[in-house]
Design a protein around this motif. Structure first.
Motif, PDB file in Angstrom:
ATOM      1  N   SER A 103       0.822  -1.205   0.000  1.00  0.00           N
ATOM      2  CA  SER A 103       0.000   0.000   0.000  1.00  0.00           C
ATOM      3  C   SER A 103       0.855   1.254   0.000  1.00  0.00           C
ATOM      4  O   SER A 103       0.378   2.352  -0.252  1.00  0.00           O
ATOM      5  CB  SER A 103      -0.917  -0.002   1.227  1.00  0.00           C
ATOM      6  OG  SER A 103      -0.137  -0.008   2.405  1.00  0.00           O
ATOM      7  N   ARG A 104       2.163   1.083   0.272  1.00  0.00           N
ATOM      8  CA  ARG A 104       3.059   2.221   0.389  1.00  0.00           C
ATOM      9  C   ARG A 104       3.563   2.711  -0.963  1.00  0.00           C
ATOM     10  O   ARG A 104       3.954   3.865  -1.093  1.00  0.00           O
ATOM     11  CB  ARG A 104       4.251   1.851   1.271  1.00  0.00           C
ATOM     12  CG  ARG A 104       3.879   1.491   2.690  1.00  0.00           C
ATOM     13  CD  ARG A 104       5.094   1.032   3.470  1.00  0.00           C
ATOM     14  NE  ARG A 104       6.136   2.055   3.508  1.00  0.00           N
ATOM     15  CZ  ARG A 104       7.345   1.862   4.007  1.00  0.00           C
ATOM     16  NH1 ARG A 104       7.678   0.675   4.478  1.00  0.00           N
ATOM     17  NH2 ARG A 104       8.241   2.836   4.031  1.00  0.00           N
ATOM     18  N   TYR A 105       3.568   1.830  -1.951  1.00  0.00           N
ATOM     19  CA  TYR A 105       4.143   2.178  -3.235  1.00  0.00           C
ATOM     20  C   TYR A 105       3.129   1.950  -4.355  1.00  0.00           C
ATOM     21  O   TYR A 105       2.358   1.007  -4.322  1.00  0.00           O
ATOM     22  CB  TYR A 105       5.393   1.332  -3.505  1.00  0.00           C
ATOM     23  CG  TYR A 105       6.405   1.402  -2.382  1.00  0.00           C
ATOM     24  CD1 TYR A 105       6.567   0.327  -1.505  1.00  0.00           C
ATOM     25  CD2 TYR A 105       7.173   2.543  -2.179  1.00  0.00           C
ATOM     26  CE1 TYR A 105       7.479   0.385  -0.471  1.00  0.00           C
ATOM     27  CE2 TYR A 105       8.084   2.617  -1.142  1.00  0.00           C
ATOM     28  CZ  TYR A 105       8.227   1.543  -0.294  1.00  0.00           C
ATOM     29  OH  TYR A 105       9.122   1.609   0.735  1.00  0.00           O
ATOM     30  N   LEU A 106       3.190   2.844  -5.340  1.00  0.00           N
ATOM     31  CA  LEU A 106       2.265   2.742  -6.459  1.00  0.00           C
ATOM     32  C   LEU A 106       2.772   1.814  -7.559  1.00  0.00           C
ATOM     33  O   LEU A 106       2.033   1.493  -8.480  1.00  0.00           O
ATOM     34  CB  LEU A 106       2.003   4.134  -7.054  1.00  0.00           C
ATOM     35  CG  LEU A 106       1.315   5.138  -6.129  1.00  0.00           C
ATOM     36  CD1 LEU A 106       1.169   6.489  -6.815  1.00  0.00           C
ATOM     37  CD2 LEU A 106      -0.060   4.613  -5.702  1.00  0.00           C
ATOM     38  N   TYR A 107       4.013   1.384  -7.465  1.00  0.00           N
ATOM     39  CA  TYR A 107       4.591   0.578  -8.539  1.00  0.00           C
ATOM     40  C   TYR A 107       3.828  -0.731  -8.693  1.00  0.00           C
ATOM     41  O   TYR A 107       3.518  -1.403  -7.697  1.00  0.00           O
ATOM     42  CB  TYR A 107       6.056   0.283  -8.258  1.00  0.00           C
ATOM     43  CG  TYR A 107       6.770  -0.348  -9.425  1.00  0.00           C
ATOM     44  CD1 TYR A 107       6.945  -1.738  -9.484  1.00  0.00           C
ATOM     45  CD2 TYR A 107       7.241   0.420 -10.474  1.00  0.00           C
ATOM     46  CE1 TYR A 107       7.574  -2.318 -10.547  1.00  0.00           C
ATOM     47  CE2 TYR A 107       7.883  -0.160 -11.555  1.00  0.00           C
ATOM     48  CZ  TYR A 107       8.040  -1.529 -11.583  1.00  0.00           C
ATOM     49  OH  TYR A 107       8.661  -2.110 -12.648  1.00  0.00           O
ATOM     50  N   GLU A 108       3.565  -1.116  -9.942  1.00  0.00           N
ATOM     51  CA  GLU A 108       2.876  -2.366 -10.233  1.00  0.00           C
ATOM     52  C   GLU A 108       3.847  -3.366 -10.862  1.00  0.00           C
ATOM     53  O   GLU A 108       4.672  -3.001 -11.685  1.00  0.00           O
ATOM     54  CB  GLU A 108       1.695  -2.124 -11.176  1.00  0.00           C
ATOM     55  CG  GLU A 108       0.591  -1.291 -10.544  1.00  0.00           C
ATOM     56  CD  GLU A 108      -0.579  -1.083 -11.473  1.00  0.00           C
ATOM     57  OE1 GLU A 108      -0.354  -0.851 -12.675  1.00  0.00           O
ATOM     58  OE2 GLU A 108      -1.730  -1.155 -11.005  1.00  0.00           O
TER      59      GLU A 108
END
Length: 122
Positions: A103-108
């Protein structure tokens, strides 16, 4: 660590049906797109169908009208119902997922399953 596990492949006669399933497990925060690709011997891997978290679907022209993709977001599972199968549908089918692990990072991240063989006899 994320794993995709496919099931449901096998041998079927032309005109028959198969239902593939793929369950994603591990460190998953959210899954965006889930889909199915296939690769026949000597050919490149190609998209069969995919579906977004919101249910928007996309199909290859070669399977439209014969294949339905669906997903259970709560179970992190995607399904591929294949009807009126043809010998040219014979391939290894791979599950694919684009997801976030935190939830901390937007990277997929992009993940693939090991594949399941589908063989259609004429």
């Amino acid at each position: 660590q994320v794993q995709l596990v496919e099931s449901g492949g096998g041998l079927v006669q032309a005109g028959g049906s198969l239902r593939l399933s793929c369950a994603a497990s591990g460190s998953i925060f959210s899954i965006n797109t889930m889909g199915w690709y296939r690769q026949a011997p000597g050919k490149q891997r190609e998209l069969v169908a995919d579906i977004t978290r919101g249910g928007i679907t996309n199909y290859a022209d070669s399977v439209k009208g014969r294949v339905t993709i669906s997903r259970d977001n709560a179970a992190n599972t995607v399904y591929l119902q294949m009807n009126s199968l043809k010998p040219e549908d014979t391939a290894v089918y791979y599950c694919h997922s684009i997801l976030r692990t935190s939830s901390r990072y937007l990277y997929e991240y992009s993940y693939w399953g090991p594949g399941t063989q589908v063989t259609v006899s004429s």
